[in-house]
Design a protein around this motif. Sequence first.
Motif, PDB file in Angstrom:
ATOM      1  N   VAL A  85      -6.584 -53.841 -20.819  1.00  0.00           N
ATOM      2  CA  VAL A  85      -6.633 -53.278 -19.469  1.00  0.00           C
ATOM      3  C   VAL A  85      -7.975 -52.575 -19.276  1.00  0.00           C
ATOM      4  O   VAL A  85      -8.601 -52.132 -20.239  1.00  0.00           O
ATOM      5  N   ALA A  86      -8.408 -52.485 -18.019  1.00  0.00           N
ATOM      6  CA  ALA A  86      -9.699 -51.868 -17.724  1.00  0.00           C
ATOM      7  C   ALA A  86      -9.533 -50.831 -16.622  1.00  0.00           C
ATOM      8  O   ALA A  86      -8.712 -50.997 -15.711  1.00  0.00           O
ATOM      9  N   THR A  87     -10.309 -49.770 -16.711  1.00  0.00           N
ATOM     10  CA  THR A  87     -10.270 -48.706 -15.713  1.00  0.00           C
ATOM     11  C   THR A  87     -11.440 -48.898 -14.754  1.00  0.00           C
ATOM     12  O   THR A  87     -12.559 -49.158 -15.195  1.00  0.00           O
ATOM     13  N   ILE A  88     -11.180 -48.788 -13.454  1.00  0.00           N
ATOM     14  CA  ILE A  88     -12.306 -48.757 -12.508  1.00  0.00           C
ATOM     15  C   ILE A  88     -12.238 -47.450 -11.711  1.00  0.00           C
ATOM     16  O   ILE A  88     -11.165 -46.977 -11.340  1.00  0.00           O
ATOM     17  N   PRO A  89     -13.405 -46.842 -11.491  1.00  0.00           N
ATOM     18  CA  PRO A  89     -13.456 -45.492 -10.919  1.00  0.00           C
ATOM     19  C   PRO A  89     -13.344 -45.484  -9.400  1.00  0.00           C
ATOM     20  O   PRO A  89     -14.292 -45.155  -8.684  1.00  0.00           O
ATOM     21  N   ILE A  90     -12.173 -45.848  -8.894  1.00  0.00           N
ATOM     22  CA  ILE A  90     -11.901 -45.797  -7.452  1.00  0.00           C
ATOM     23  C   ILE A  90     -10.416 -45.547  -7.292  1.00  0.00           C
ATOM     24  O   ILE A  90      -9.614 -46.110  -8.047  1.00  0.00           O
ATOM     25  N   GLY A  91     -10.075 -44.663  -6.364  1.00  0.00           N
ATOM     26  CA  GLY A  91      -8.655 -44.336  -6.205  1.00  0.00           C
ATOM     27  C   GLY A  91      -8.295 -44.097  -4.764  1.00  0.00           C
ATOM     28  O   GLY A  91      -9.061 -44.432  -3.854  1.00  0.00           O
ATOM     29  N   TYR A  92      -7.116 -43.486  -4.575  1.00  0.00           N
ATOM     30  CA  TYR A  92      -6.669 -43.334  -3.183  1.00  0.00           C
ATOM     31  C   TYR A  92      -7.529 -42.353  -2.402  1.00  0.00           C
ATOM     32  O   TYR A  92      -7.546 -42.381  -1.177  1.00  0.00           O
ATOM     33  N   ALA A  93      -8.299 -41.493  -3.086  1.00  0.00           N
ATOM     34  CA  ALA A  93      -9.213 -40.600  -2.356  1.00  0.00           C
ATOM     35  C   ALA A  93     -10.363 -41.391  -1.730  1.00  0.00           C
ATOM     36  O   ALA A  93     -11.087 -40.864  -0.887  1.00  0.00           O
ATOM     37  N   ASP A  94     -10.543 -42.621  -2.158  1.00  0.00           N
ATOM     38  CA  ASP A  94     -11.610 -43.454  -1.585  1.00  0.00           C
ATOM     39  C   ASP A  94     -11.100 -44.342  -0.461  1.00  0.00           C
ATOM     40  O   ASP A  94     -11.870 -45.109   0.118  1.00  0.00           O
ATOM     41  N   GLY A  95      -9.805 -44.279  -0.187  1.00  0.00           N
ATOM     42  CA  GLY A  95      -9.275 -45.027   0.948  1.00  0.00           C
ATOM     43  C   GLY A  95      -8.311 -46.148   0.606  1.00  0.00           C
ATOM     44  O   GLY A  95      -7.720 -46.742   1.506  1.00  0.00           O
ATOM     45  N   LEU A  96      -8.168 -46.445  -0.675  1.00  0.00           N
ATOM     46  CA  LEU A  96      -7.110 -47.391  -1.031  1.00  0.00           C
ATOM     47  C   LEU A  96      -5.766 -46.693  -0.801  1.00  0.00           C
ATOM     48  O   LEU A  96      -5.711 -45.469  -0.692  1.00  0.00           O
ATOM     49  N   TRP A  97      -4.709 -47.457  -0.776  1.00  0.00           N
ATOM     50  CA  TRP A  97      -3.375 -46.884  -0.700  1.00  0.00           C
ATOM     51  C   TRP A  97      -2.755 -46.937  -2.105  1.00  0.00           C
ATOM     52  O   TRP A  97      -3.090 -47.837  -2.888  1.00  0.00           O
ATOM     53  N   ARG A  98      -1.854 -46.010  -2.428  1.00  0.00           N
ATOM     54  CA  ARG A  98      -1.124 -46.115  -3.702  1.00  0.00           C
ATOM     55  C   ARG A  98      -0.331 -47.421  -3.727  1.00  0.00           C
ATOM     56  O   ARG A  98      -0.115 -48.006  -4.774  1.00  0.00           O
ATOM     57  N   GLN A  99       0.037 -47.900  -2.536  1.00  0.00           N
ATOM     58  CA  GLN A  99       0.792 -49.162  -2.431  1.00  0.00           C
ATOM     59  C   GLN A  99      -0.063 -50.389  -2.756  1.00  0.00           C
ATOM     60  O   GLN A  99       0.452 -51.504  -2.757  1.00  0.00           O
ATOM     61  N   MET A 129      -5.899 -40.746  -7.952  1.00  0.00           N
ATOM     62  CA  MET A 129      -6.787 -40.286  -6.889  1.00  0.00           C
ATOM     63  C   MET A 129      -8.193 -40.867  -7.044  1.00  0.00           C
ATOM     64  O   MET A 129      -8.831 -41.259  -6.071  1.00  0.00           O
ATOM     65  N   ASP A 130      -8.659 -40.959  -8.294  1.00  0.00           N
ATOM     66  CA  ASP A 130     -10.057 -41.335  -8.540  1.00  0.00           C
ATOM     67  C   ASP A 130     -10.222 -42.568  -9.408  1.00  0.00           C
ATOM     68  O   ASP A 130     -11.348 -42.924  -9.739  1.00  0.00           O
ATOM     69  N   ALA A 131      -9.142 -43.174  -9.810  1.00  0.00           N
ATOM     70  CA  ALA A 131      -9.239 -44.318 -10.721  1.00  0.00           C
ATOM     71  C   ALA A 131      -8.026 -45.215 -10.574  1.00  0.00           C
ATOM     72  O   ALA A 131      -6.970 -44.800 -10.077  1.00  0.00           O
TER      73      ALA A 131
END
Length: 382
Positions: free
Chosen positions: A277-291, A312-314
């Motif tokens: 698995v890989a982590t990318i540094p973008i989360g719901y604080a950037d405008g994606l939805w948790r959904q 929130m950030d990843a």
Amino acid sequence: MSDKYYRDTVLEVDLDAITKNYLAIQRKNHDKTFIAVVKADSYGLGAEVVSNHLAAKGVTFFAVATLDEAIALRMHGIKEKILVLGTIHPEHINKAIQHRIAVTAPNLSWVEAAIDKVDEKYDKKVWIHIKVNTGMNRYGTSDIEEIKTMINKVNHYQRFIYEGIYSHFTSSDIEGKATEEEYNEFKRIVEAVERPSYVHIANSGGALLLDEDFTTAVRSGISLYGYYPSLYTKENTTVKLQPSVRLVSQICAIHHLRKGESVSYGRTYTASDNETVATIPIGYADGLWRQHRGFDVKLKNENVPIIGTICMDALIIKVPDNTKVGESVTIIDNSSDSDQALEKYSEYVDTISYEALCALGRRLVRYYLTEDEKLVYNAIIN
Ligand SMILES: *Cc1c(COP(=O)(O)O)cnc(C)c1O
């Protein structure tokens, strides 16, 4: 705003695509003034850069929702005409006068109150666009006698200029009779009163689909940025739009899971085998939805799913074993055929392109591309 940034997640905005969209919509509406709708920070893309770019390409008229947005454009060097589409408080009319901003008059009592509030220390005039209600029932009036009185008051007050009359379609992006009925109602009302220089009703849906010679301007927002208001619009217009936005990130960590191990908050995803698995540094604080969990992003032309709870950030994606830190990942692609097209990204969380763009977070660096230059805007570091 700074041009420095220290993060591997950026929002790329293709200014040349925006120019092409403007020209394509203008070509279809060649006898009309093009009003670029740049409210809500140009639908999240950044009103300062987008508006200055469009002004340099020949756009002469901008529209925003609020007086603050209009003043911000003035502060950022926009000299062209700006109309506030929402209703301002009558006592704020002096700010509109001071900054040379056109405003919307929604009814007679607003006109009377605004005249009453004008401060005599300003000797400049202000442009008024009267708002006609043809079915939105949001702003404006449909009472012809009231509109006649509004026009009369505006004409007789030396500080006001009667410049425009307009309405707004409720359903120009869907099939049905509503648009024709609203257009006919608008025409009936405008024909009964004095005609100003700007007569406008079409938003993107109208500007892409309608053929009429009664109005003198169109107001385009979403289509300017390269997105059709709906699939119906796309399938029924001759105008070809080019998406302007890419949201890209980079893998910042890799973990190898053994069968039974989990990822992220709540351990909502568990490996059913040995997995990478890989982590990318973008989360719901950037405008994606948790959904967006489960949505496929693109890693080297391959679709890979978001797994586990979005932070929130990843977020975490499931990747092939040979994946490396630093590899690029596309979350929103600038091609309408892509599995990462904005339409697919939006539909995945039951929303529309408009909302998905507006949700893009302020902390995403905006990276503007044109043929001859690259511009970086980081709103976080001032
Ligand atoms: C937002 C808005 C527009 C632009 O709508 P699009 O569908 O994005 O083109 C036009 N007119 C008014 C009054 C608006 O509020």
